[in-house]
Write a protein that holds these residues in place. Structure first.
Motif, PDB file in Angstrom:
ATOM      1  N   ARG A 240      38.243   1.249 -19.215  1.00  0.00           N
ATOM      2  CA  ARG A 240      38.803   2.502 -19.728  1.00  0.00           C
ATOM      3  C   ARG A 240      39.925   2.973 -18.816  1.00  0.00           C
ATOM      4  O   ARG A 240      40.142   2.431 -17.732  1.00  0.00           O
ATOM      5  CB  ARG A 240      37.718   3.577 -19.857  1.00  0.00           C
ATOM      6  CG  ARG A 240      37.162   4.120 -18.551  1.00  0.00           C
ATOM      7  CD  ARG A 240      36.159   5.224 -18.862  1.00  0.00           C
ATOM      8  NE  ARG A 240      35.565   5.838 -17.696  1.00  0.00           N
ATOM      9  CZ  ARG A 240      36.081   6.856 -17.020  1.00  0.00           C
ATOM     10  NH1 ARG A 240      37.274   7.352 -17.373  1.00  0.00           N
ATOM     11  NH2 ARG A 240      35.449   7.383 -15.985  1.00  0.00           N
ATOM     12  N   GLN A 241      40.604   4.002 -19.233  1.00  0.00           N
ATOM     13  CA  GLN A 241      41.713   4.538 -18.444  1.00  0.00           C
ATOM     14  C   GLN A 241      41.190   5.454 -17.349  1.00  0.00           C
ATOM     15  O   GLN A 241      40.287   6.272 -17.578  1.00  0.00           O
ATOM     16  CB  GLN A 241      42.676   5.311 -19.344  1.00  0.00           C
ATOM     17  CG  GLN A 241      43.952   5.749 -18.642  1.00  0.00           C
ATOM     18  CD  GLN A 241      44.904   6.460 -19.577  1.00  0.00           C
ATOM     19  OE1 GLN A 241      44.502   7.303 -20.370  1.00  0.00           O
ATOM     20  NE2 GLN A 241      46.187   6.109 -19.507  1.00  0.00           N
ATOM     21  N   TRP A 242      41.756   5.287 -16.162  1.00  0.00           N
ATOM     22  CA  TRP A 242      41.423   6.132 -15.016  1.00  0.00           C
ATOM     23  C   TRP A 242      42.699   6.814 -14.535  1.00  0.00           C
ATOM     24  O   TRP A 242      43.775   6.225 -14.562  1.00  0.00           O
ATOM     25  CB  TRP A 242      40.826   5.301 -13.882  1.00  0.00           C
ATOM     26  CG  TRP A 242      39.543   4.624 -14.260  1.00  0.00           C
ATOM     27  CD1 TRP A 242      39.396   3.453 -14.944  1.00  0.00           C
ATOM     28  CD2 TRP A 242      38.212   5.092 -13.985  1.00  0.00           C
ATOM     29  NE1 TRP A 242      38.073   3.147 -15.113  1.00  0.00           N
ATOM     30  CE2 TRP A 242      37.321   4.127 -14.534  1.00  0.00           C
ATOM     31  CE3 TRP A 242      37.695   6.210 -13.335  1.00  0.00           C
ATOM     32  CZ2 TRP A 242      35.937   4.274 -14.442  1.00  0.00           C
ATOM     33  CZ3 TRP A 242      36.314   6.338 -13.243  1.00  0.00           C
ATOM     34  CH2 TRP A 242      35.461   5.386 -13.789  1.00  0.00           C
ATOM     35  N   HIS A 243      42.558   8.061 -14.089  1.00  0.00           N
ATOM     36  CA  HIS A 243      43.713   8.846 -13.651  1.00  0.00           C
ATOM     37  C   HIS A 243      43.543   9.259 -12.197  1.00  0.00           C
ATOM     38  O   HIS A 243      42.544   9.892 -11.824  1.00  0.00           O
ATOM     39  CB  HIS A 243      43.873  10.092 -14.530  1.00  0.00           C
ATOM     40  CG  HIS A 243      45.008  10.981 -14.101  1.00  0.00           C
ATOM     41  ND1 HIS A 243      46.332  10.602 -14.197  1.00  0.00           N
ATOM     42  CD2 HIS A 243      45.004  12.234 -13.544  1.00  0.00           C
ATOM     43  CE1 HIS A 243      47.099  11.581 -13.747  1.00  0.00           C
ATOM     44  NE2 HIS A 243      46.318  12.579 -13.335  1.00  0.00           N
ATOM     45  N   GLU A 244      44.526   8.873 -11.362  1.00  0.00           N
ATOM     46  CA  GLU A 244      44.529   9.227  -9.932  1.00  0.00           C
ATOM     47  C   GLU A 244      43.208   8.843  -9.261  1.00  0.00           C
ATOM     48  O   GLU A 244      42.767   9.500  -8.318  1.00  0.00           O
ATOM     49  CB  GLU A 244      44.783  10.741  -9.753  1.00  0.00           C
ATOM     50  CG  GLU A 244      46.076  11.235 -10.374  1.00  0.00           C
ATOM     51  CD  GLU A 244      47.305  10.844  -9.561  1.00  0.00           C
ATOM     52  OE1 GLU A 244      47.150  10.525  -8.374  1.00  0.00           O
ATOM     53  OE2 GLU A 244      48.421  10.863 -10.128  1.00  0.00           O
ATOM     54  N   GLU A 245      42.575   7.804  -9.745  1.00  0.00           N
ATOM     55  CA  GLU A 245      41.281   7.377  -9.207  1.00  0.00           C
ATOM     56  C   GLU A 245      41.474   6.546  -7.940  1.00  0.00           C
ATOM     57  O   GLU A 245      42.420   5.774  -7.818  1.00  0.00           O
ATOM     58  CB  GLU A 245      40.529   6.561 -10.259  1.00  0.00           C
ATOM     59  CG  GLU A 245      39.120   6.156  -9.878  1.00  0.00           C
ATOM     60  CD  GLU A 245      38.152   7.330  -9.850  1.00  0.00           C
ATOM     61  OE1 GLU A 245      37.058   7.176  -9.267  1.00  0.00           O
ATOM     62  OE2 GLU A 245      38.475   8.394 -10.416  1.00  0.00           O
TER      63      GLU A 245
ATOM     64  N   ASP B 108      48.072   6.404 -13.737  1.00  0.00           N
ATOM     65  CA  ASP B 108      46.971   5.907 -14.563  1.00  0.00           C
ATOM     66  C   ASP B 108      46.862   4.391 -14.473  1.00  0.00           C
ATOM     67  O   ASP B 108      47.846   3.688 -14.266  1.00  0.00           O
ATOM     68  CB  ASP B 108      47.195   6.294 -16.033  1.00  0.00           C
ATOM     69  CG  ASP B 108      47.222   7.801 -16.241  1.00  0.00           C
ATOM     70  OD1 ASP B 108      46.625   8.517 -15.416  1.00  0.00           O
ATOM     71  OD2 ASP B 108      47.854   8.245 -17.211  1.00  0.00           O
ATOM     72  N   PHE B 109      45.671   3.901 -14.669  1.00  0.00           N
ATOM     73  CA  PHE B 109      45.455   2.459 -14.783  1.00  0.00           C
ATOM     74  C   PHE B 109      44.150   2.233 -15.549  1.00  0.00           C
ATOM     75  O   PHE B 109      43.286   3.097 -15.612  1.00  0.00           O
ATOM     76  CB  PHE B 109      45.382   1.780 -13.405  1.00  0.00           C
ATOM     77  CG  PHE B 109      44.237   2.238 -12.529  1.00  0.00           C
ATOM     78  CD1 PHE B 109      43.018   1.566 -12.536  1.00  0.00           C
ATOM     79  CD2 PHE B 109      44.383   3.342 -11.695  1.00  0.00           C
ATOM     80  CE1 PHE B 109      41.965   1.986 -11.731  1.00  0.00           C
ATOM     81  CE2 PHE B 109      43.338   3.764 -10.882  1.00  0.00           C
ATOM     82  CZ  PHE B 109      42.127   3.084 -10.898  1.00  0.00           C
TER      83      PHE B 109
ATOM     84  N   SER C  74      47.709  -4.651 -16.750  1.00  0.00           N
ATOM     85  CA  SER C  74      48.023  -4.246 -18.117  1.00  0.00           C
ATOM     86  C   SER C  74      47.881  -2.731 -18.255  1.00  0.00           C
ATOM     87  O   SER C  74      46.925  -2.147 -17.735  1.00  0.00           O
ATOM     88  CB  SER C  74      47.086  -4.928 -19.103  1.00  0.00           C
ATOM     89  OG  SER C  74      47.264  -4.416 -20.407  1.00  0.00           O
ATOM     90  N   PRO C  75      48.804  -2.070 -18.974  1.00  0.00           N
ATOM     91  CA  PRO C  75      48.708  -0.623 -19.186  1.00  0.00           C
ATOM     92  C   PRO C  75      47.742  -0.265 -20.314  1.00  0.00           C
ATOM     93  O   PRO C  75      47.731   0.868 -20.790  1.00  0.00           O
ATOM     94  CB  PRO C  75      50.146  -0.235 -19.545  1.00  0.00           C
ATOM     95  CG  PRO C  75      50.681  -1.451 -20.221  1.00  0.00           C
ATOM     96  CD  PRO C  75      50.057  -2.622 -19.527  1.00  0.00           C
ATOM     97  N   GLN C  76      46.940  -1.219 -20.730  1.00  0.00           N
ATOM     98  CA  GLN C  76      45.956  -1.015 -21.789  1.00  0.00           C
ATOM     99  C   GLN C  76      44.844  -2.045 -21.584  1.00  0.00           C
ATOM    100  O   GLN C  76      44.960  -2.922 -20.736  1.00  0.00           O
ATOM    101  CB  GLN C  76      46.602  -1.212 -23.154  1.00  0.00           C
ATOM    102  CG  GLN C  76      47.211  -2.598 -23.338  1.00  0.00           C
ATOM    103  CD  GLN C  76      48.092  -2.705 -24.561  1.00  0.00           C
ATOM    104  OE1 GLN C  76      48.618  -1.711 -25.035  1.00  0.00           O
ATOM    105  NE2 GLN C  76      48.251  -3.920 -25.054  1.00  0.00           N
TER     106      GLN C  76
END
Length: 567
Positions: free
Chosen positions: A32-37, A43-44, A184-186
């Motif tokens: 799934r997408q993570w933000h500033e993790e 995002d990644f 990959s951005p997805q």
């Protein structure tokens, strides 16, 4: 052949192999997408444990990687019912970066960042008395560990081996793959025409291997092989030569009609998937269904070889060929059949293949069923050391003769390069570990005085150390330490994999044989010799460049290597 007594997968999809199988069968992914993790800007997409997942794992001062590994190993031990305190029970930990997330953290001693420290910590907690071994061979580490464990068992040195693959993701690792523009951005799409990179993942997985047999049908590791492309440090061979050789050797006498599927590396990067498809076709295996698991778990690095082997076993136990998550339309030139949905099977064997930085490739063949092992008996291989080199920060001895130098420490390696090599400018890009291994090998091969730079698949390069790539890790950390000057360096990141030194040697000398890098908590010559001896179980191996290599800092290092020949 070695028996698999039990296995476990601990991942964001579940804490047992059964739970992971059911989730994969349902088509669910943990990516799934993570933000500033983890301090990573922006995002990644990745497959990571949540904070609540870690609360369910015991802490007691262990690192996240150690928590995962201990949880997985304990479940596998409970099912296998082995005595871990017996000195003939071995622990092999397979990981690429250990506790690297602690690097630069003043709360933890720098030694605790090393994978060998995690192996020792895990062994002590479980009561394991045999010296633990770490396999640190980039992305093929898991399969390298399984192959090494099987060989050590075949040699009669141990009765049982606990092989645990574990990887905990961090800013260090994620930024490195971002620097290589491999992310990959997805959610990733293995072998698909629209694939554009990988997702990283974290997990722990365990196999318990044994010389003992169980009544009735059982899983066995039939064969295992590793080969090097000798092509490029971070890009696979275009014709998949190393992977093809490993596949061909592994299935030489196999009943290919009983192979249910090939569990590929399938990272969803442009070059890896293309290379694998070509290697599979060239090996004559393209009629066998191809499965990729990275769409469920992401790339779990040091864990993926063990995880994907355990899951493949469980799939065949349940007569299933799983779907490849993320795949829709073929996007590789090799003529392969990639699964798009779960399929039934009555076949009882599978192939697991991996490839990694440093040009390394590995394959195993596993099968379930009764076997006649009456003709199977390990025959010791006779070997002899023909040439020896010992380098420290101020001393160089080759076959007992001293080479005089004017400098010490790191400058001494440059002096040796200028006076004894001089025609390989890539030397100046190498980290200290690779420079040391490169120079030691050059001097060793000069003493051997045989024809060089011709394609060879009968020489292995097996190195063992303690600190691994620690100096390169510290160097790379500087490129990501300051959030206002965040500039991950791809060149620096590649050298944070300690097996890169074996890749440098293989590329320079066109060695397509086995390459491997191992870590110990301290130098143990008996264990080192045992590890080197495993390479000769591959009948193609006629000689090994092997021994101890370690760098503490720019002024303190040691290479103690031999050329060992099969007699």
């Amino acid at each position: 052949m070695i028996t698999v007594l039990s296995h476990n997968i601990t991942s964001p999809l579940g804490t047992t192999t059964a739970a992971n199988y059911e989730t994969v069968l349902s088509g669910r992914t943990s990516i799934r997408q993570w933000h500033e993790e983890k301090g990573v800007p922006g995002d990644f997409y990745a497959s990571l444990f949540s904070s609540s997942d870690y609360k369910e794992l015991s802490d007691n001062g262990f690192s996240r990687l150690e928590q995962m590994a201990l949880s997985s190993i304990r479940k596998a031990i409970a099912e296998a019912n082995i005595d871990v305190k017996d000195s003939r029970t071995l622990l092999i930990l397979t990981t690429t970066k250990g506790n690297v997330e602690w690097l630069g953290n003043e709360e933890h001693p720098i030694e605790r960042t090393l994978p060998s420290s995690s192996a020792q910590t895990i062994a002590k907690e479980l009561g394991i008395t045999a010296t633990p071994i770490v396999v640190d061979n980039a992305c093929i580490s898991g399969l390298s560990a399984i192959i090494t464990a099987c060989r050590l068992l075949e040699m009669g040195l141990y009765d049982n081996a606990i092989v645990c693959g574990a990887e905990s993701q961090s800013k260090f690792i994620i930024s490195g793959f971002q620097s290589l523009k491999a992310m990959s951005p997805q959610p990733c799409r293995p072998f698909d025409i629209e694939r554009n990179g990988l997702n990283l993942g974290e997990a722990a997985a365990t196999l318990i291997l044994s010389r003992k047999t169980k009544p009735g049908k059982e899983w066995r590791i039939i064969n295992g092989c590793t080969r090097n492309d000798a092509f490029h440090l971070s890009a696979p061979s275009k014709n998949g030569e190393g992977a093809r050789q490993a596949l061909t050797r592994c299935t030489l006498n196999a009943n290919k009609d009983d192979i249910a599927f090939i569990s590929t590396h399938g990272t969803a990067t442009l070059f890896n998937d293309q290379m694998e498809s070509v290697a599979i076709e060239r090996a004559g295996l393209n009629s066998i269904p191809v499965v990729g698991y990275k769409g469920y778990y992401g790339h779990t690095m040091g864990a993926c070889g063990v995880l994907e082997t355990a899951l493949s076993m469980y799939c065949i136990d349940n007569n299933t060929i799983p779907a490849t998550k993320g795949f829709s339309e073929i996007g590789v030139s090799g003529k392969i059949h990639v699964t798009t949905e779960n399929e039934p099977t009555i076949k009882k064997s599978f192939i697991k293949m991996l490839s990694g930085f440093g040009g390394c490739n590995a394959t195993i063949l596993a099968s379930k069923g009764p076997y006649d092992t009456s003709n199977e008996q390990y025959k010791p291989v006779k070997t002899k050391a023909t040439h020896h080199i010992h380098i420290t920060n101020n001393l160089i001895e080759v076959d007992g003769s001293t080479i005089q130098v004017q400098t010490t420490g790191k400058p001494m390696l440059t002096e040796l390069y200028k006076s004894h090599v001089g025609n390989y400018p890539k030397f100046y890009k190498m980290d200290l570990l690779s420079r040391l291994g490169f120079i030691a090998t050059e001097l060793l091969l000069s003493a051997e005085d045989k024809e060089r730079f011709t394609e060879a698949n009968d020489r292995a390069v097996i190195l063992v150390g303690h600190h691994g790539s620690l100096l390169a890790d510290i160097n790379y950390l500087q490129s990501i330490k300051n959030p206002n000057d965040y500039f991950p360096s791809p060149e620096r990141f590649v050298y944070t994999l300690p097996n890169i030194v074996t890749g440098e040697i293989a590329i320079r000398n066109k060695y397509h044989g086995e390459t491997g890098f191992y870590l110990l908590d301290e130098r143990n010559d008996e264990v080192i010799n045992n590890i080197i001896s495993t390479a000769f179980i591959d009948s193609k191996t006629k000689s090994v460049i092997g021994g101890w290599i370690d760098c503490t800092d720019n002024d303190n290092f040691e290479a103690d290597l031999n050329i060992i020949e099969r007699i």
